[in-house]
Design a protein around this motif. Structure first.
Motif, PDB file in Angstrom:
ATOM      1  N   LEU A   1       0.812  -1.213   0.000  1.00 26.51           N
ATOM      2  CA  LEU A   1       0.000   0.000   0.000  1.00 26.51           C
ATOM      3  C   LEU A   1       0.849   1.268   0.000  1.00 26.51           C
ATOM      4  O   LEU A   1       0.387   2.315  -0.466  1.00 26.51           O
ATOM      5  CB  LEU A   1      -0.934   0.015   1.228  1.00 26.51           C
ATOM      6  CG  LEU A   1      -1.868  -1.194   1.372  1.00 26.51           C
ATOM      7  CD1 LEU A   1      -2.729  -1.038   2.613  1.00 26.51           C
ATOM      8  CD2 LEU A   1      -2.734  -1.348   0.130  1.00 26.51           C
ATOM      9  N   GLY A   2       2.039   1.229   0.525  1.00 30.68           N
ATOM     10  CA  GLY A   2       2.894   2.402   0.565  1.00 30.68           C
ATOM     11  C   GLY A   2       4.194   2.105   1.283  1.00 30.68           C
ATOM     12  O   GLY A   2       4.393   1.018   1.843  1.00 30.68           O
ATOM     13  N   ARG A   3       5.103   3.106   1.260  1.00 36.99           N
ATOM     14  CA  ARG A   3       6.418   2.953   1.870  1.00 36.99           C
ATOM     15  C   ARG A   3       6.661   4.096   2.849  1.00 36.99           C
ATOM     16  O   ARG A   3       6.272   5.249   2.592  1.00 36.99           O
ATOM     17  CB  ARG A   3       7.524   2.951   0.810  1.00 36.99           C
ATOM     18  CG  ARG A   3       7.538   1.728  -0.073  1.00 36.99           C
ATOM     19  CD  ARG A   3       8.531   1.870  -1.206  1.00 36.99           C
ATOM     20  NE  ARG A   3       8.639   0.638  -1.991  1.00 36.99           N
ATOM     21  CZ  ARG A   3       9.628  -0.235  -1.899  1.00 36.99           C
ATOM     22  NH1 ARG A   3      10.631   0.002  -1.055  1.00 36.99           N
ATOM     23  NH2 ARG A   3       9.643  -1.320  -2.639  1.00 36.99           N
TER      24      ARG A   3
ATOM     25  N   VAL B   1       4.171  -5.021   7.894  1.00 34.23           N
ATOM     26  CA  VAL B   1       5.209  -4.136   7.388  1.00 34.23           C
ATOM     27  C   VAL B   1       6.451  -4.985   7.126  1.00 34.23           C
ATOM     28  O   VAL B   1       6.857  -5.813   7.944  1.00 34.23           O
ATOM     29  CB  VAL B   1       5.510  -2.988   8.381  1.00 34.23           C
ATOM     30  CG1 VAL B   1       5.968  -3.526   9.727  1.00 34.23           C
ATOM     31  CG2 VAL B   1       6.559  -2.035   7.805  1.00 34.23           C
ATOM     32  N   ILE B   2       7.029  -4.795   5.939  1.00 33.81           N
ATOM     33  CA  ILE B   2       8.204  -5.551   5.502  1.00 33.81           C
ATOM     34  C   ILE B   2       9.340  -4.570   5.273  1.00 33.81           C
ATOM     35  O   ILE B   2       9.143  -3.488   4.713  1.00 33.81           O
ATOM     36  CB  ILE B   2       7.900  -6.331   4.211  1.00 33.81           C
ATOM     37  CG1 ILE B   2       6.719  -7.274   4.425  1.00 33.81           C
ATOM     38  CG2 ILE B   2       9.127  -7.126   3.756  1.00 33.81           C
ATOM     39  CD1 ILE B   2       6.262  -7.969   3.157  1.00 33.81           C
TER      40      ILE B   2
ATOM     41  N   GLU C   1      13.598   0.860   3.657  1.00 30.96           N
ATOM     42  CA  GLU C   1      12.248   1.391   3.768  1.00 30.96           C
ATOM     43  C   GLU C   1      11.326   0.324   4.340  1.00 30.96           C
ATOM     44  O   GLU C   1      11.575  -0.879   4.208  1.00 30.96           O
ATOM     45  CB  GLU C   1      11.732   1.848   2.398  1.00 30.96           C
ATOM     46  CG  GLU C   1      12.466   3.042   1.833  1.00 30.96           C
ATOM     47  CD  GLU C   1      11.956   3.420   0.457  1.00 30.96           C
ATOM     48  OE1 GLU C   1      11.874   4.621   0.165  1.00 30.96           O
ATOM     49  OE2 GLU C   1      11.624   2.507  -0.323  1.00 30.96           O
ATOM     50  N   GLY C   2      10.247   0.770   4.941  1.00 35.70           N
ATOM     51  CA  GLY C   2       9.211  -0.125   5.428  1.00 35.70           C
ATOM     52  C   GLY C   2       8.037  -0.136   4.471  1.00 35.70           C
ATOM     53  O   GLY C   2       7.484   0.913   4.132  1.00 35.70           O
TER      54      GLY C   2
ATOM     55  N   VAL D   1       2.876   7.194  13.054  1.00 35.27           N
ATOM     56  CA  VAL D   1       1.484   6.770  12.957  1.00 35.27           C
ATOM     57  C   VAL D   1       1.130   6.622  11.481  1.00 35.27           C
ATOM     58  O   VAL D   1       1.405   7.513  10.669  1.00 35.27           O
ATOM     59  CB  VAL D   1       0.543   7.769  13.643  1.00 35.27           C
ATOM     60  CG1 VAL D   1      -0.912   7.340  13.469  1.00 35.27           C
ATOM     61  CG2 VAL D   1       0.886   7.885  15.129  1.00 35.27           C
ATOM     62  N   VAL D   2       0.537   5.462  11.116  1.00 34.25           N
ATOM     63  CA  VAL D   2       0.118   5.182   9.754  1.00 34.25           C
ATOM     64  C   VAL D   2      -1.391   4.990   9.747  1.00 34.25           C
ATOM     65  O   VAL D   2      -1.920   4.140  10.469  1.00 34.25           O
ATOM     66  CB  VAL D   2       0.817   3.923   9.196  1.00 34.25           C
ATOM     67  CG1 VAL D   2       0.334   3.630   7.780  1.00 34.25           C
ATOM     68  CG2 VAL D   2       2.325   4.096   9.213  1.00 34.25           C
TER      69      VAL D   2
END
Length: 789
Positions: free
Chosen positions: A287-289, A318-319, A326-327, A369-370
């Protein structure tokens, strides 16, 4: 021997600057006349004494790098045999004699002809002798002396490298060693301070310092940070003469790099991140980094991301991207807009290799916070299971419902759904489904033995939007019903020896069954009810799904019965019980004493062991008999051809030649070949008649071919005319028979030529018993007289 004070004065002028007195080196000859000289020794506290010498000189010293205009005076050689009248000649040999050092052969004065360099050679060993010019003899034995080159400070210190490279960890304490530099001086280290080197730093303060004696460079400031400055250039000077003014110096450059340590935690550039995702996104979709910055480098900058808490911790993951640090936020579970529209996560970024020395600076991690918003999409139907497994008996009736699948519309509209079977997965159309409720039913009978599994695909489609559909696999397992009877595993044909004894095993039979009972197969063997007690053989059930066939009587005879047929009743133990009857063919054969078969009633059987000797002899005899018969038949046939039709010469009666060959009708193509009749050209024109023996052989007259005209009547008339005019024809009446029928004969196949006269004496009723193939003949000859008429 006399001592010249000028030599002593000369030596002294060259020794004034040394700190230690250098003793005189003297060498004498004991054979010279006794003269006394004074000599100084190096032993402390000893008295001066006199020695007997013929020569006198010192160990000479000479300064290097002489820059004067005249040659440099070294010293003077003299012997007490020299009266000053020029009769003696001085000769100098050894290192540099004649090139570097020259001697006045009359006076013995020695001069240096060239400028000398101590660094090239610091000591010269020479030899001197005095020769009488008249006699050419030495007046003194050859003597050796040394010329030493005194050093001057003419070489500057030189470093072993022009450029040094070193590194030191950042945040190191004051006095941490970085690198050691070394400079060397080619001057004499034992003579003054010309080779005494002192180190100093010209560039690189106040960050670094250098030890003046060892040349070790050390840190001079505490907590130097690589992030503020990484590279330093330090210039080090090495100066001789102990660093005093006037000394020579050399410099070198040292490039120093501050290596990284993990002294900085990762930091997010922003505290909140916002992402959006459709609810239908597949699992694992990124979905995003997000990225936390770490000013360190290498493994000290490696960051690992994790979800600390939040209402979407079980929905997202999260990878960490190892290449970009980057996450990556990915979807972990299926999203549902109708269930939840917004998720909030807290993501931590922490170093993977923290340095314990700097943990006091604070935690080496940061938190952001995401927020993830779920967007609504029109979703296809969802089945209640990921796959369906249905089990059904193979004897189920057509049209029976065997199972059901269910699906629903996850959207808020909750549209109606219809079901269908993908016919690509059910080409034979064995199954169908109710479009409204998803009930699956059969269209054709099922057979587990032919197809134990059926894998079909069911499709659920929204009625209002046919583009929204889902597919689900349905695995249908056909359960076995005992609907097949057991039967022999193979065709069995065995034999029994004529000399067999009761109770001998002649064959073991096994059976097979297409069914697959859950408890396994169990078969039973019995005689058929019509023959419960067989007088010849016994059936023994081995209780392991096999049966043994045993002999029941003593001896069997091929003449009485060559083959026995033994029916065996086979049934299983499943429900309902299935049974069948298998027939075992048993032939009676002749065997030897060991029970090996030799021959049977009809033919010799070949066993695995091969043909016996008796069988081979019998086959050979049969072949020989057949060959003899063929030879006899050929000889008889040839003899018959040579036999004349008329044996007696006196018999001139009219003769009718009769051939008792009835033929086989139209289907008999072997009894008589009518090809020659169809083709008259094939006849033998030169062949004589065989019914008479003519007294004179006439010349054969060739006739005109007659086969151009195929009319039978015309053909016969022409042949009659030809025979009448033939001079070779016999002089009496003869019956000529022509069997040429011509084309398109309407005559049926001929029976016996004598049948018209013999029918009254024959009984043809037996033709009715020969079967339908002889029905036509039976109707023609076996009926009443009125029928024949």
């Amino acid at each position: 021997m006399r001592t010249y004070h000028c030599l002593s004065l000369f030596i002294w002028t060259y020794m004034y600057h040394t700190t230690d007195a250098i003793p005189f080196q003297e060498k004498g000859n004991s054979d010279l006349p006794s003269e006394r000289i004074l000599g100084l020794t190096q032993d402390d506290g000893k008295m001066l004494h006199r020695t007997k010498r013929g020569w006198m000189w010192n160990q000479f010293f000479l300064l290097e790098e002489y820059t004067g205009t005249d040659t440099q005076y070294v010293g003077k050689l003299h012997t007490d045999q020299d009266k000053g009248d020029g009769n003696l000649k001085y000769i100098l040999t050894g290192d540099g004699a004649g090139s570097l050092f020259v001697i006045d052969e009359n006076t013995g004065d020695i001069h240096a002809a060239k400028k000398l360099d101590r660094e090239e050679k610091s000591l010269y060993v020479l030899r001197a002798k005095a020769i009488d010019r008249k006699t050419g003899r030495q007046v003194e034995p050859e003597s050796e002396f040394i010329i030493k080159i005194h050093d001057i400070n003419d070489n500057e210190p030189k470093f072993t490298k022009d450029l040094y490279t070193a590194s030191v960890p950042e945040m190191s304490g004051v006095g941490t060693s970085v690198i050691q530099v070394t400079a060397t001086d080619a001057d004499d280290a034992n003579y003054g301070n010309s080779a005494k080197v002192v180190y100093s730093i010209l560039q690189g303060q106040p960050y670094f310092s250098v030890d003046p004696e060892s040349g070790i460079i050390k840190t001079a400031l505490p907590d130097m940070s690589r992030e503020n400055r990484e590279q330093y250039q330090v210039v080090i000077q090495a100066k001789d003469m102990g660093g005093q003014m006037g000394g020579l110096s050399g410099t070198t450059t040292v490039n120093i790099t501050l290596t990284d340590v993990n002294n900085n935690p990762p930091r997010f550039p922003q505290s909140t991140y916002q992402f959006h995702s459709p609810e239908s996104v597949p699992l694992g979709t990124p979905l995003g980094r997000i990225k936390a910055n770490d000013p360190d480098v290498g493994e000290n900058a490696e960051v690992e991301y994790s979800i600390a808490e939040g209402d979407g911790a079980d929905m997202f993951d999260v990878i960490t991207d190892k290449d970009t640090q980057e996450g990556i936020i990915t979807v972990k579970q299926n999203l549902d807009f109708e269930n939840k529209m917004l998720y909030t996560l807290k993501v931590d970024a922490s170093n993977t290799h923290p340095d314990p020395r700097f943990l006091h600076l604070g935690p080496f991690k940061d938190t952001a916070v995401v927020k993830i918003s779920v967007e609504d999409v029109d979703e296809p139907p969802v089945f209640s299971k990921v796959f369906y497994l249905i089990e059904v008996d193979e004897d189920v009736k057509e049209g029976s419902i065997i199972g059901q699948v269910t699906a629903y519309d996850p959207d808020a509209m909750n549209n109606l759904i219809k079901y269908s079977v993908d016919r690509h997965t059910d080409i034979d159309r064995i199954f169908s489904i109710h479009s409204e409720n998803g009930s699956i039913f059969t269209l054709k009978p099922l057979d587990r033995e032919s197809t134990p599994w059926h894998n079909i695909t069911v499709t659920a489609t929204e009625i209002n939007n046919s583009k929204q559909s889902s597919h689900i696999p349905v695995f249908i397992r056909i359960l076995d019903i005992n609907d097949h009877a057991p039967e022999f595993a193979m065709y069995y044909e065995t034999f029994v020896c004529e000399n067999a004894k009761p109770g001998q095993l002649i064959q073991t039979v096994s059976v097979m069954d297409k069914d697959d009972p859950p408890r396994g197969h169990k078969f039973f063997f019995e005689p058929v009810p019509e023959f419960p007690l067989n007088p010849n053989f016994t059936i023994v059930d081995n209780k392991d799904n096999t049966a043994g066939i045993m002999t029941r009587k003593d001896g069997y005879s091929r003449n009485k019965m060559s083959t026995y047929l033994l029916p065996i009743l086979i049934f299983d133990n499943d429900y309902p019980i299935q049974s069948s009857t298998g027939t075992l063919t048993i032939r009676v054969c002749a065997c030897d004493n060991q029970g090996n078969m030799q021959s049977c009633s009809a033919e010799a059987l070949v066993l695995s062991a091969g043909l016996s000797t008796g069988a081979l002899i019998a086959i050979l005899l049969c072949v020989i008999i057949l060959l003899v018969l063929v030879v006899l038949f050929a000889a008889l046939k040839r003899q018959r051809k040579k036999e004349p039709l008329i044996i007696s010469k006196d018999d001139v009666r009219d003769n009718i030649v009769t051939y008792n060959d009835e033929g086989g009708g139209e289907e008999d193509t072997q009894a008589f070949d009518i090809g020659t009749l169809r083709n008259p050209e094939a006849r033998e024109d030169s062949k004589l008649r065989r019914d008479v023996m003519p007294e004179t052989i006439f010349q054969i007259r060739r006739t005109v071919p007659l086969w151009e005209n195929i009319d039978v009547q015309d053909f016969i008339h022409r042949r009659l005319k030809e025979n009448d005019s033939d001079p070779s024809a016999p002089p009496y009446d003869s019956l000529a028979t022509y069997a040429y029928e011509g084309n398109d004969s309407i005559a049926d196949s001929l029976s016996s030529l004598e049948s018209l006269t013999a029918d009254c004496n024959q009984d043809y009723d037996y033709l009715s018993d020969w079967g339908p193939r002889f029905k036509k003949l039976a109707d023609m000859y076996g009926g009443d007289d009125s029928d024949r008429d």
